[in-house]
Write a protein that holds these residues in place. Structure first.
Motif, PDB file in Angstrom:
ATOM      1  N   GLY B 294       0.795  -1.226   0.000  1.00 55.68           N
ATOM      2  CA  GLY B 294       0.000   0.000   0.000  1.00 55.68           C
ATOM      3  C   GLY B 294       0.824   1.271   0.000  1.00 55.68           C
ATOM      4  N   LYS B 295       2.137   1.146  -0.100  1.00 52.70           N
ATOM      5  CA  LYS B 295       3.018   2.317  -0.054  1.00 52.70           C
ATOM      6  C   LYS B 295       2.637   3.374  -1.088  1.00 52.70           C
ATOM      7  N   LEU B 296       2.579   4.619  -0.652  1.00 55.60           N
ATOM      8  CA  LEU B 296       2.400   5.740  -1.574  1.00 55.60           C
ATOM      9  C   LEU B 296       3.599   6.662  -1.407  1.00 55.60           C
ATOM     10  N   LYS B 297       4.232   7.006  -2.507  1.00 64.18           N
ATOM     11  CA  LYS B 297       5.374   7.915  -2.422  1.00 64.18           C
ATOM     12  C   LYS B 297       4.874   9.354  -2.396  1.00 64.18           C
ATOM     13  N   LEU B 298       4.428   9.773  -1.233  1.00 68.59           N
ATOM     14  CA  LEU B 298       3.955  11.144  -1.051  1.00 68.59           C
ATOM     15  C   LEU B 298       4.662  11.748   0.153  1.00 68.59           C
ATOM     16  N   ILE B 299       4.931  13.054   0.080  1.00 71.14           N
ATOM     17  CA  ILE B 299       5.584  13.724   1.204  1.00 71.14           C
ATOM     18  C   ILE B 299       4.757  13.546   2.473  1.00 71.14           C
ATOM     19  N   LEU B 300       3.439  13.692   2.343  1.00 73.87           N
ATOM     20  CA  LEU B 300       2.600  13.622   3.546  1.00 73.87           C
ATOM     21  C   LEU B 300       2.640  12.246   4.186  1.00 73.87           C
ATOM     22  N   CYS B 301       2.793  11.186   3.383  1.00 76.78           N
ATOM     23  CA  CYS B 301       2.926   9.842   3.959  1.00 76.78           C
ATOM     24  C   CYS B 301       4.259   9.734   4.696  1.00 76.78           C
ATOM     25  N   GLY B 302       5.292  10.343   4.142  1.00 76.56           N
ATOM     26  CA  GLY B 302       6.604  10.347   4.799  1.00 76.56           C
ATOM     27  C   GLY B 302       6.538  11.039   6.151  1.00 76.56           C
ATOM     28  N   PHE B 303       5.766  12.113   6.234  1.00 80.00           N
ATOM     29  CA  PHE B 303       5.616  12.837   7.512  1.00 80.00           C
ATOM     30  C   PHE B 303       4.968  11.931   8.560  1.00 80.00           C
ATOM     31  N   HIS B 304       3.937  11.228   8.141  1.00 79.06           N
ATOM     32  CA  HIS B 304       3.246  10.288   9.035  1.00 79.06           C
ATOM     33  C   HIS B 304       4.227   9.208   9.511  1.00 79.06           C
ATOM     34  N   GLU B 305       5.007   8.699   8.546  1.00 79.73           N
ATOM     35  CA  GLU B 305       5.963   7.641   8.895  1.00 79.73           C
ATOM     36  C   GLU B 305       6.983   8.148   9.913  1.00 79.73           C
ATOM     37  N   ALA B 306       7.375   9.417   9.776  1.00 82.11           N
ATOM     38  CA  ALA B 306       8.353  10.006  10.701  1.00 82.11           C
ATOM     39  C   ALA B 306       7.798  10.029  12.127  1.00 82.11           C
ATOM     40  N   ALA B 307       6.502  10.345  12.257  1.00 79.63           N
ATOM     41  CA  ALA B 307       5.886  10.419  13.594  1.00 79.63           C
ATOM     42  C   ALA B 307       5.860   9.042  14.261  1.00 79.63           C
TER      43      ALA B 307
END
Lengths: 107, 338
Positions: B294-307
């Protein structure tokens, strides 16, 4: 008006796999290839900076002109041919109906 | 040689790497950020600083370069430190579970947690598909010109048709004993003045120019001695050389991270979506460089992953403390001491 076109991917043996590409989603040929699980990496996501979606166009109607970015990127590839394109730069439009491509190996 | 000690070493200073500093900082974890590029921002600064992004929550439109500036401002209270312009090279896991990350320049970062936020990876020279080419790497075959003096009085074949092939051909013509440029096309799309210069140099006999041709074979006992050029794609022509320099641009690759023992899938690092941890305890991967169903290469997904990464990393860095989610609206931002 049709709501999808057909794109064909020629395999090594010459066999052509037919793909249906919807016209209403503003897709690129690269995205259609990826959606159909062809081994296209498209690392950069469609910005014409990685050339990991390189295809050779075997048959087509009129194709959109190349941007400088695409032309420059193709120029640097060791194994590009005269009909090479970056599939991320080919938008799915009615003019592309019947397009036949071969996926080029990565250098 | 620099030695740095920190809680978290973040590999990659793109938007997701920068935001990871914020999420870590809220939990009082210090970060050191390493990037191969000389500036922060990753792709956003390097490739499209003036392009608008429309899918950052709360920003109907923001220029990529401005998003980077805002992120720098947002993480400033946590005083992150940076090593820029140095690509990470080596990773060592110590007996106590901590890590030493080393860069190509020899900088060492001692840390308890490594967070890989490497985006596309690093840009590496594209290698043409010529059999045994790797045998002569550093023994005649070079993929970039670091010091032109290295090629003084040598017999050199450059292959490629882009700007760097043209520029180096012009620059090295007077330096080399014999210089040949091999290009598969008949024209050059690079800077028109460079192309014209190369053509006139060929006419005047300062260089050999072989068009519509490819280097197809490399030969030599220990070191490179000759290359075969397939002229017009039909006639093989052997040239004795000291150096062969294929200049075919750069391609994003995982680079040395590939050899760190991480579980990979399709050139990306496989992670557990519970906390974006990799198969190696203490190493996380967030943003475009990871993959999961389900990976999406989006900046906002990266932010979520960082949290989510940060709350998991907290358990490694403060094993004796209980994790409590802090809301910035309640607690504000508590600055870390510089």
């Amino acid at each position: 008006m049709k709501d999808a076109i057909n794109i064909y991917v020629e395999q090594d043996g010459g066999e052509r796999i037919e793909l249906e590409a919807p016209l209403d989603m503003n897709l690129s040929v690269m995205e259609v290839l990826k959606a159909n699980e062809f081994p296209v990496q498209a690392v950069c996501g469609g910005m014409a900076i990685c050339a990991t979606c390189h295809v050779e166009v075997l048959q087509s109607g009129e194709l959109p002109d190349m941007s400088d970015d695409e032309a420059y990127m193709l120029e640097t590839l060791p194994h590009a041919t005269d009909t090479s394109r970056l599939s991320c730069q080919l938008r799915v439009t009615p003019e592309l109906d019947g397009l036949v491509v071969r996926i080029m190996p990565e250098a | 040689m620099d030695k740095i000690t920190t809680d978290i070493c973040i590999v990659g200073a793109g938007p997701v790497g920068l935001f990871a500093v914020f999420e870590a900082g809220l939990l009082k974890m210090r970060c050191h950020v390493v990037d191969a590029l000389p500036a922060v921002g990753g792709q956003l600064s390097e490739i499209y600083p003036k392009k608008p992004i429309y899918d950052i929550p709360g920003f109907p439109e923001v220029l990529a370069g401005d998003l980077v500036k805002n992120l720098e401002q947002q993480i400033a209270p946590f005083h992150p430190t940076f090593t820029l312009g140095e690509r990470v090279d080596d990773l060592e896991k110590l007996d106590d579970g901590s890590f030493i990350v080393r860069t190509v320049a020899g900088t060492e970062i001692a840390c308890k947690v490594v967070v890989i936020a490497g985006g596309l990876g690093s840009f590496e020279p594209r290698k043409p598909a010529i059999e045994h080419l790797d045998k002569y790497e550093k023994n005649g075959v070079e993929y970039m010109v670091r010091d032109p003096e290295h090629f003084r009085d040598k017999r050199v074949v450059i292959s490629g048709g882009g700007d760097s092939a043209l520029d180096w051909t012009i620059f090295m013509a007077g330096l080399c004993k014999e210089l040949t440029l091999v290009h598969r096309g008949t024209t050059f799309r690079g800077a028109p003045e460079s192309a014209a210069k190369v053509l006139s140099m060929a006419e005047e006999g300062q260089i050999n120019l072989i068009l519509k041709s490819n280097v197809t074979e490399v030969h030599g006992e220990e070191k490179l001695e000759a290359v075969t050029v397939m002229v017009d794609n039909t006639t093989p022509h052997q040239i004795e050389v000291d150096n062969f320099i294929p200049l075919f641009g750069l391609v994003p690759k995982l680079g040395p991270i590939e050899d760190w023992g991480l579980e990979l899938e399709k050139n990306a690092i496989l992670v557990n979506t519970e906390d974006y941890s990799t198969n190696i305890p203490g190493i996380y991967a967030i943003g475009d460089i990871n993959t999961y169903p389900g990976k999406l290469k989006l900046i906002l997904c990266g932010f979520h992953e960082a949290a989510l990464m940060a709350q998991s990393a907290y358990n490694i860095i403060y094993p004796d403390k209980k994790f409590v989610l802090k809301y910035t609206t309640v607690n504000g931002i508590q600055e870390l001491q510089a």
